[in-house]
Design an enzyme around this catalytic site. Structure first.
Site, PDB file in Angstrom:
ATOM      1  N   GLU A 154      51.159  21.829  -4.134  1.00 25.74           N
ATOM      2  CA  GLU A 154      50.836  22.592  -2.916  1.00 25.74           C
ATOM      3  C   GLU A 154      51.749  22.162  -1.776  1.00 25.74           C
ATOM      4  O   GLU A 154      52.185  21.015  -1.710  1.00 25.74           O
ATOM      5  CB  GLU A 154      49.363  22.387  -2.548  1.00 25.74           C
ATOM      6  CG  GLU A 154      48.920  20.930  -2.390  1.00 25.74           C
ATOM      7  CD  GLU A 154      49.179  20.357  -1.009  1.00 25.74           C
ATOM      8  OE1 GLU A 154      49.443  21.156  -0.085  1.00 25.74           O
ATOM      9  OE2 GLU A 154      49.116  19.134  -0.858  1.00 25.74           O
ATOM     10  N   PHE A 155      52.019  23.101  -0.873  1.00 24.30           N
ATOM     11  CA  PHE A 155      52.808  22.833   0.323  1.00 24.30           C
ATOM     12  C   PHE A 155      52.059  23.394   1.528  1.00 24.30           C
ATOM     13  O   PHE A 155      52.530  24.287   2.229  1.00 24.30           O
ATOM     14  CB  PHE A 155      54.202  23.451   0.212  1.00 24.30           C
ATOM     15  CG  PHE A 155      55.021  22.887  -0.924  1.00 24.30           C
ATOM     16  CD1 PHE A 155      55.734  21.716  -0.759  1.00 24.30           C
ATOM     17  CD2 PHE A 155      55.053  23.522  -2.155  1.00 24.30           C
ATOM     18  CE1 PHE A 155      56.489  21.177  -1.806  1.00 24.30           C
ATOM     19  CE2 PHE A 155      55.785  23.003  -3.205  1.00 24.30           C
ATOM     20  CZ  PHE A 155      56.512  21.819  -3.023  1.00 24.30           C
ATOM     21  N   GLU A 158      47.957  21.109   7.119  1.00 27.75           N
ATOM     22  CA  GLU A 158      46.610  21.123   7.680  1.00 27.75           C
ATOM     23  C   GLU A 158      46.662  21.819   9.033  1.00 27.75           C
ATOM     24  O   GLU A 158      47.538  21.576   9.848  1.00 27.75           O
ATOM     25  CB  GLU A 158      46.076  19.694   7.833  1.00 27.75           C
ATOM     26  CG  GLU A 158      45.755  19.050   6.504  1.00 27.75           C
ATOM     27  CD  GLU A 158      44.920  17.789   6.665  1.00 27.75           C
ATOM     28  OE1 GLU A 158      43.994  17.799   7.499  1.00 27.75           O
ATOM     29  OE2 GLU A 158      45.202  16.803   5.967  1.00 27.75           O
ATOM     30  N   ASN A 218      57.807  15.856   1.163  1.00 25.51           N
ATOM     31  CA  ASN A 218      57.057  15.083   2.152  1.00 25.51           C
ATOM     32  C   ASN A 218      57.834  13.865   2.625  1.00 25.51           C
ATOM     33  O   ASN A 218      57.758  13.474   3.789  1.00 25.51           O
ATOM     34  CB  ASN A 218      55.703  14.663   1.580  1.00 25.51           C
ATOM     35  CG  ASN A 218      54.680  15.786   1.653  1.00 25.51           C
ATOM     36  OD1 ASN A 218      54.963  16.845   2.207  1.00 25.51           O
ATOM     37  ND2 ASN A 218      53.511  15.562   1.096  1.00 25.51           N
ATOM     38  N   CYS A 270      48.743  13.096   3.557  1.00 23.30           N
ATOM     39  CA  CYS A 270      49.911  13.336   2.704  1.00 23.30           C
ATOM     40  C   CYS A 270      51.062  12.364   2.932  1.00 23.30           C
ATOM     41  O   CYS A 270      51.416  11.599   2.043  1.00 23.30           O
ATOM     42  CB  CYS A 270      50.398  14.770   2.902  1.00 23.30           C
ATOM     43  SG  CYS A 270      49.243  16.017   2.314  1.00 23.30           S
ATOM     44  N   LYS A 273      50.584   8.372   2.137  1.00 17.40           N
ATOM     45  CA  LYS A 273      50.373   8.013   0.723  1.00 17.40           C
ATOM     46  C   LYS A 273      51.505   8.504  -0.159  1.00 17.40           C
ATOM     47  O   LYS A 273      51.841   7.862  -1.166  1.00 17.40           O
ATOM     48  CB  LYS A 273      49.024   8.538   0.232  1.00 17.40           C
ATOM     49  CG  LYS A 273      48.921  10.014  -0.071  1.00 17.40           C
ATOM     50  CD  LYS A 273      47.554  10.369  -0.622  1.00 17.40           C
ATOM     51  CE  LYS A 273      47.436  11.850  -0.961  1.00 17.40           C
ATOM     52  NZ  LYS A 273      48.321  12.244  -2.087  1.00 17.40           N
TER      53      LYS A 273
END
Length: 455
Positions: A154-155, A158, A218, A270, A273
């Site tokens: 997923e990209f 939030e 990320n 994201c 971690k």
């Protein structure tokens, strides 16, 4: 298409709701009975703009259901999306226990062909472990059912996840070249056809490359943030304005403007971690990712900068001093407090002996929960959870802004000035222009904006 989503956390709930919105029959599974009860009663366990309406609309249409029934969930979908959490383990690696537990359950109950889709952010090689876990369960009960494991990271941002899912800039899918993989390719292509009507957004690749792509994306974004934060701290020392610098370098198309904002450091579920997990993967192959180690170290230091500016202005002993804090979530449009810079700032102020009044438009409940884990009862007693932004200002020495909510961008400066004991603002997100603040009579401390204004 019939789809099962395993896990109704941030990724799983958005994915399930949005796929139902496209007309699919979606079964969402979670082992948390309280969460399932909440969803079945019309509630939403996370704050995400637009999600509540999508969930309600598709529940009412009968396209979206929530349950704790594992066997029913496996029976439902030909496509089984694993969207459970992968929290960092003690050594920084991704904890795959929930992913592998989901895989074992699929193997335990499946009786026909399944496409098992790794939607969770997982290290390179996870698909092989999922494959082995499913195969072991099938072998244990003598079932010869076929399956294929696919990577579909997923990209989602939030605060804009529904929009990101429904209008993706890219869809990454990794399949293998076996007959089962070819069948999975066809089913995944069919699932994502509605997103490719205007132009092709899907990038097909092998499974390991798809797994790697998520971490690489990320890590690059986190690198840009830490790079600009380090430059911002130097700009403060040499007398440069980091906003002018940002515009100057962002105009280069090879660099671009995105993720070049200096601030109080990145947080959330994201970047922290995923950077750690990618470093851990590299160490397993005897590689040392020097840049990523620096990215993480810079970010850890950056979360201290805002508090250090307060201490530099008021002294290390903050006893008897009170501060207003605007913004608690790690970013706007979410109530996510994971790795939020506000947690570090509040601890710094309390360690100095200060009291604080805090406000966030949506994260107050979650903030109270995580702060109670971070702090002692005595420290919690020195925090007041305000009901409005202006309610935080009474008797405060200064206002400290940590999260760039839109509601904070155009406040009533006259009222702020009259409410504070001193007209001082520490702006951890560079929401305001130093010259404008000087004209308004404020002493203004931004990040990398060395035009320090004093009345």
């Amino acid at each position: 298409m019939k789809i099962t989503i395993i896990g109704t956390g941030y990724v799983g709930l958005v994915t399930g709701a949005c796929l139902a919105e496209l007309g699919n029959d979606v079964f969402c599974l979670d082992v948390d009975q309280k969460k399932i009860d909440l969803l079945n009663n019309g509630g939403i366990p996370i704050h995400e703009p637009g999600l509540e309406e999508v969930v309600a609309r598709n529940r009412a249409a009968g396209r979206l259901q929530f349950s704790t029934d594992v066997a029913a969930s496996v029976a439902h979908g030909c496509l089984q999306f694993i969207a459970v959490g992968t929290p960092p383990d003690e050594d920084g690696s991704a904890d795959l226990q929930y992913v592998l537990a989901a895989a074992k359950n699929i193997g335990k109950y499946m009786t026909e062909f399944k496409v098992i889709v790794d939607k969770s952010t997982v290290p390179v090689g996870t698909a092989d472990r999922v494959q082995a876990a499913v195969q072991a369960e099938l072998a244990a009960r003598g079932d010869a059912s076929k399956f294929s494991v696919v990577s579909n990271p997923e990209f989602l941002k939030e605060g804009a996840a529904v929009e990101d899912f429904m209008r993706p800039d890219r869809i990454v899918i990794g399949c293998d070249s076996t007959p089962e993989g070819e069948k999975a390719h066809g089913l995944m292509k069919k699932l994502y056809t509605p997103f490719n009507r205007n132009h092709e957004r899907t990038f097909w690749m092998d499974v390991r490359s798809a797994e790697f792509t998520k971490y690489a994306a990320n890590a690059m974004l986190a690198t840009r943030i830490s790079f600009m934060n380090e430059l911002a701290n130097l700009a403060d020392q040499v007398g440069a304005d980091i906003e002018a610098v940002r515009h100057g370098i962002g105009s280069d198309p090879r660099i671009g403007h995105s993720f070049l904002y200096a601030g109080a450091g990145y947080g959330g579920s994201c970047f922290p971690k995923d950077v750690q997990a990618l470093e851990r993967t590299a160490r397993q192959y005897n590689q040392d990712l020097l840049i990523l180690r620096a990215v993480e170290a810079v970010n850890d230091k950056q979360k201290l900068v805002l508090g250090q500016k307060v201490v530099k202005r008021f002294g290390e002993d903050l006893s008897g001093k009170h501060f207003a804090v605007w913004g608690l979530a790690f970013k706007p449009n979410t109530d996510d407090m994971r790795e939020a810079p506000a947690r570090v700032l509040i601890k710094q102020l309390l360690d100095g002996g200060a009291t604080v009044a805090v406000y966030d438009p949506v994260a107050m409940t979650e903030a109270r929960r995580v702060l109670e884990l971070d702090l002692t009862a005595e420290e919690m007693a020195r925090i007041r959870f305000a009901t409005t932004p202006m309610d935080t200002l009474t008797a405060a020495e200064a206002l400290v802004i940590v999260t760039e909510w839109k509601a904070f961008r155009s406040p009533d400066f006259d009222r702020i000035k009259s409410s504070l004991k001193q007209a001082i603002i520490f702006d951890g997100r560079n929401l305001f222009e130093p010259e404008v603040m000087a004209e308004a009579g404020f002493e203004y401390h931004g990040i990398g904006r060395s035009i320090l204004t004093r009345v």
